[in-house]
Design an enzyme around this catalytic site. Sequence first.
Site, PDB file in Angstrom:
ATOM      1  N   SER A 126       5.550  13.703  -6.782  1.00  0.00           N
ATOM      2  CA  SER A 126       5.288  14.176  -8.144  1.00  0.00           C
ATOM      3  C   SER A 126       5.427  15.685  -8.224  1.00  0.00           C
ATOM      4  O   SER A 126       5.185  16.404  -7.241  1.00  0.00           O
ATOM      5  CB  SER A 126       3.860  13.765  -8.508  1.00  0.00           C
ATOM      6  OG  SER A 126       3.437  14.452  -9.653  1.00  0.00           O
ATOM      7  N   TYR A 151      -5.860  12.782  -6.548  1.00  0.00           N
ATOM      8  CA  TYR A 151      -4.577  12.101  -6.738  1.00  0.00           C
ATOM      9  C   TYR A 151      -3.420  12.999  -6.302  1.00  0.00           C
ATOM     10  O   TYR A 151      -2.562  12.603  -5.515  1.00  0.00           O
ATOM     11  CB  TYR A 151      -4.390  11.684  -8.211  1.00  0.00           C
ATOM     12  CG  TYR A 151      -2.961  11.301  -8.517  1.00  0.00           C
ATOM     13  CD1 TYR A 151      -2.441  10.086  -8.085  1.00  0.00           C
ATOM     14  CD2 TYR A 151      -2.102  12.181  -9.195  1.00  0.00           C
ATOM     15  CE1 TYR A 151      -1.104   9.750  -8.319  1.00  0.00           C
ATOM     16  CE2 TYR A 151      -0.767  11.852  -9.433  1.00  0.00           C
ATOM     17  CZ  TYR A 151      -0.279  10.643  -9.001  1.00  0.00           C
ATOM     18  OH  TYR A 151       1.042  10.316  -9.227  1.00  0.00           O
ATOM     19  N   LYS A 155      -0.363  12.921  -2.976  1.00  0.00           N
ATOM     20  CA  LYS A 155       1.096  13.088  -2.991  1.00  0.00           C
ATOM     21  C   LYS A 155       1.501  14.153  -1.962  1.00  0.00           C
ATOM     22  O   LYS A 155       2.481  13.995  -1.240  1.00  0.00           O
ATOM     23  CB  LYS A 155       1.584  13.458  -4.390  1.00  0.00           C
ATOM     24  CG  LYS A 155       1.379  12.342  -5.406  1.00  0.00           C
ATOM     25  CD  LYS A 155       2.170  11.093  -5.036  1.00  0.00           C
ATOM     26  CE  LYS A 155       1.834   9.884  -5.873  1.00  0.00           C
ATOM     27  NZ  LYS A 155       2.362   8.618  -5.361  1.00  0.00           N
TER      28      LYS A 155
HETATM   29  N1  LIG Z   1       3.874   7.624 -14.172  1.00  0.00           N
HETATM   30  C1  LIG Z   1       3.869   8.911 -13.851  1.00  0.00           C
HETATM   31  O1  LIG Z   1       3.680   9.773 -14.712  1.00  0.00           O
HETATM   32  C2  LIG Z   1       4.104   9.344 -12.427  1.00  0.00           C
HETATM   33  C3  LIG Z   1       4.438  10.681 -12.138  1.00  0.00           C
HETATM   34  C4  LIG Z   1       4.650  11.073 -10.821  1.00  0.00           C
HETATM   35  C5  LIG Z   1       4.528  10.145  -9.792  1.00  0.00           C
HETATM   36  N2  LIG Z   1       4.184   8.858 -10.087  1.00  0.00           N
HETATM   37  C6  LIG Z   1       4.028   7.902  -8.985  1.00  0.00           C
HETATM   38  O2  LIG Z   1       4.984   6.867  -9.156  1.00  0.00           O
HETATM   39  C7  LIG Z   1       4.464   5.630  -8.648  1.00  0.00           C
HETATM   40  C8  LIG Z   1       4.573   4.575  -9.721  1.00  0.00           C
HETATM   41  O3  LIG Z   1       3.890   5.019 -10.889  1.00  0.00           O
HETATM   42  P1  LIG Z   1       3.766   4.112 -12.179  1.00  0.00           P
HETATM   43  O4  LIG Z   1       3.605   5.025 -13.329  1.00  0.00           O
HETATM   44  O5  LIG Z   1       4.833   3.095 -12.199  1.00  0.00           O
HETATM   45  O6  LIG Z   1       2.364   3.437 -11.887  1.00  0.00           O
HETATM   46  P2  LIG Z   1       1.867   1.940 -12.143  1.00  0.00           P
HETATM   47  O7  LIG Z   1       0.385   1.933 -11.999  1.00  0.00           O
HETATM   48  O8  LIG Z   1       2.444   1.423 -13.416  1.00  0.00           O
HETATM   49  O9  LIG Z   1       2.553   1.147 -10.942  1.00  0.00           O
HETATM   50  C9  LIG Z   1       1.992   1.103  -9.648  1.00  0.00           C
HETATM   51  C10 LIG Z   1       1.964  -0.354  -9.230  1.00  0.00           C
HETATM   52  O10 LIG Z   1       1.437  -0.425  -7.899  1.00  0.00           O
HETATM   53  C11 LIG Z   1       0.539  -1.524  -7.817  1.00  0.00           C
HETATM   54  N3  LIG Z   1      -0.409  -1.230  -6.741  1.00  0.00           N
HETATM   55  C12 LIG Z   1      -1.337  -0.231  -6.687  1.00  0.00           C
HETATM   56  N4  LIG Z   1      -2.024  -0.295  -5.523  1.00  0.00           N
HETATM   57  C13 LIG Z   1      -1.511  -1.350  -4.821  1.00  0.00           C
HETATM   58  C14 LIG Z   1      -1.821  -1.936  -3.560  1.00  0.00           C
HETATM   59  N5  LIG Z   1      -2.804  -1.494  -2.792  1.00  0.00           N
HETATM   60  N6  LIG Z   1      -1.090  -3.004  -3.163  1.00  0.00           N
HETATM   61  C15 LIG Z   1      -0.092  -3.502  -3.934  1.00  0.00           C
HETATM   62  N7  LIG Z   1       0.222  -3.001  -5.143  1.00  0.00           N
HETATM   63  C16 LIG Z   1      -0.484  -1.937  -5.580  1.00  0.00           C
HETATM   64  C17 LIG Z   1      -0.088  -1.616  -9.208  1.00  0.00           C
HETATM   65  O11 LIG Z   1      -0.582  -2.905  -9.524  1.00  0.00           O
HETATM   66  C18 LIG Z   1       1.080  -1.222 -10.115  1.00  0.00           C
HETATM   67  O12 LIG Z   1       1.824  -2.359 -10.526  1.00  0.00           O
HETATM   68  C19 LIG Z   1       3.048   5.946  -8.187  1.00  0.00           C
HETATM   69  O13 LIG Z   1       3.085   6.214  -6.802  1.00  0.00           O
HETATM   70  C20 LIG Z   1       2.696   7.200  -8.958  1.00  0.00           C
HETATM   71  O14 LIG Z   1       1.729   7.964  -8.303  1.00  0.00           O
HETATM   72  C21 LIG Z   1       3.997   8.439 -11.371  1.00  0.00           C
END
Ligand SMILES: NC(=O)c1ccc[n+]([C@@H]2O[C@H](COP(=O)([O-])OP(=O)(O)OC[C@H]3O[C@@H](n4cnc5c(N)ncnc54)[C@H](O)[C@@H]3O)[C@@H](O)[C@H]2O)c1
Length: 340
Positions: A126, A151, A155
């Site tokens: 991120s 959080y 990262k």
């Molecule tokens: N959305 C954003 O703004 C953003 C920005 C930067 C980085 N990210 C990173 O991108 C990734 C995806 O983000 P997103 O927005 O799609 O989030 P999200 O919460 O929609 O998707 C994450 C998925 O991982 C699953 N999950 C969580 N812990 C788990 C575990 N222990 N075992 C199995 N499944 C598990 C959840 O059920 C969910 O479906 C994450 O790592 C997040 O930190 C997101």
Amino acid sequence: MKKILVTGGLGFIGSHTVVELQNEGYEVVIIDDLSNSSIQVLEGITSITGITPIFEKLDLKDKAALEQFFQSHNDISGVIHFAASKAVGESVDKPLLYYENNLNTLIYMLKAVLKLETSNFIFSSSCTVYGQADEMPITESAPVKPAESPYGNTKQIGEEIIKDTCKVNVNLNAVALRYFNPIGAHPSAEIGELPIGVPQNLVPFITQTGAGLRECLSVFGDDYKTPDGTCIRDYIHVVDLAKAHVVALERLLENNNQSNFETFNVGTGVGSSVLEVIQSFNKVSGQSLNYKIAPRREGDIVKAFANTEKANAVLGWKAKSTLDDAMLSAWKWERKIRNL
Ligand SMILES: NC(=O)c1ccc[n+]([C@@H]2O[C@H](COP(=O)([O-])OP(=O)(O)OC[C@H]3O[C@@H](n4cnc5c(N)ncnc54)[C@H](O)[C@@H]3O)[C@@H](O)[C@H]2O)c1
């Protein structure tokens, strides 16, 4: 047909990436524990691509279950690791939950990946690693600043864990993609963002307000040193972001990487203010969003947008969608899930 494991593949970014992988002819296996997603997303993916990915409901913290999974899927060519908890505020209240879920699962995944014949690994990082960067646009060589939340720290530590592991395992090939602000939904409106409770991010809050679920959007601060006084971010359409994963993966599959741990910014290179995002919503929805100016929020970064030259030149990838395209897709998705 190469088999790719997508952890967190039913989540927001994961589901869009599964679609793009399938469009490019990959076989996809999803692991998700549904802690922040719904099984219906599988139907959404199937209705777009006509292919139902293999799905394993599994908590990645369960090391034994993960080992068993890899016994029956030892032919995986690459892993895209999205699974993590992502709510910044919650991470402040529950740091151990975040360190456990985001770091333990990463370590278990890396251990499993090292046992595969080809160890290709993409990590969801991120732009939070840069904090308030000193210079705009932000390049990959900008210093990593102390994290503002547990959080954000997961990262930073996550990248360090991968880098250290790559140093001593030359067969491990990893890429950390540093996302800026993913927004929008698939243009078909079959999949999109499904925030649980009050949205933490601007765009779902806007679309929920537009749909009548929330009365008014608070804009936190209009006296920052930016052209209109509101904070600036780099909003990237989730489909563009999903495509960046496919090209990064292909770089690894084709052994085109220059070192076995690389980082790339994934953004548009364009900074948009909160008021510009509201204007874009008004334009694509034909509404006039109800919003008010509220005091600044502690810890908010004033400005963050990406220098995308490295991703453009090295990955041959560029974000194509405009802010209006992304806002239109987000609004179409919101209307669909609210039956409007
Ligand atoms: N959305 C954003 O703004 C953003 C920005 C930067 C980085 N990210 C990173 O991108 C990734 C995806 O983000 P997103 O927005 O799609 O989030 P999200 O919460 O929609 O998707 C994450 C998925 O991982 C699953 N999950 C969580 N812990 C788990 C575990 N222990 N075992 C199995 N499944 C598990 C959840 O059920 C969910 O479906 C994450 O790592 C997040 O930190 C997101």
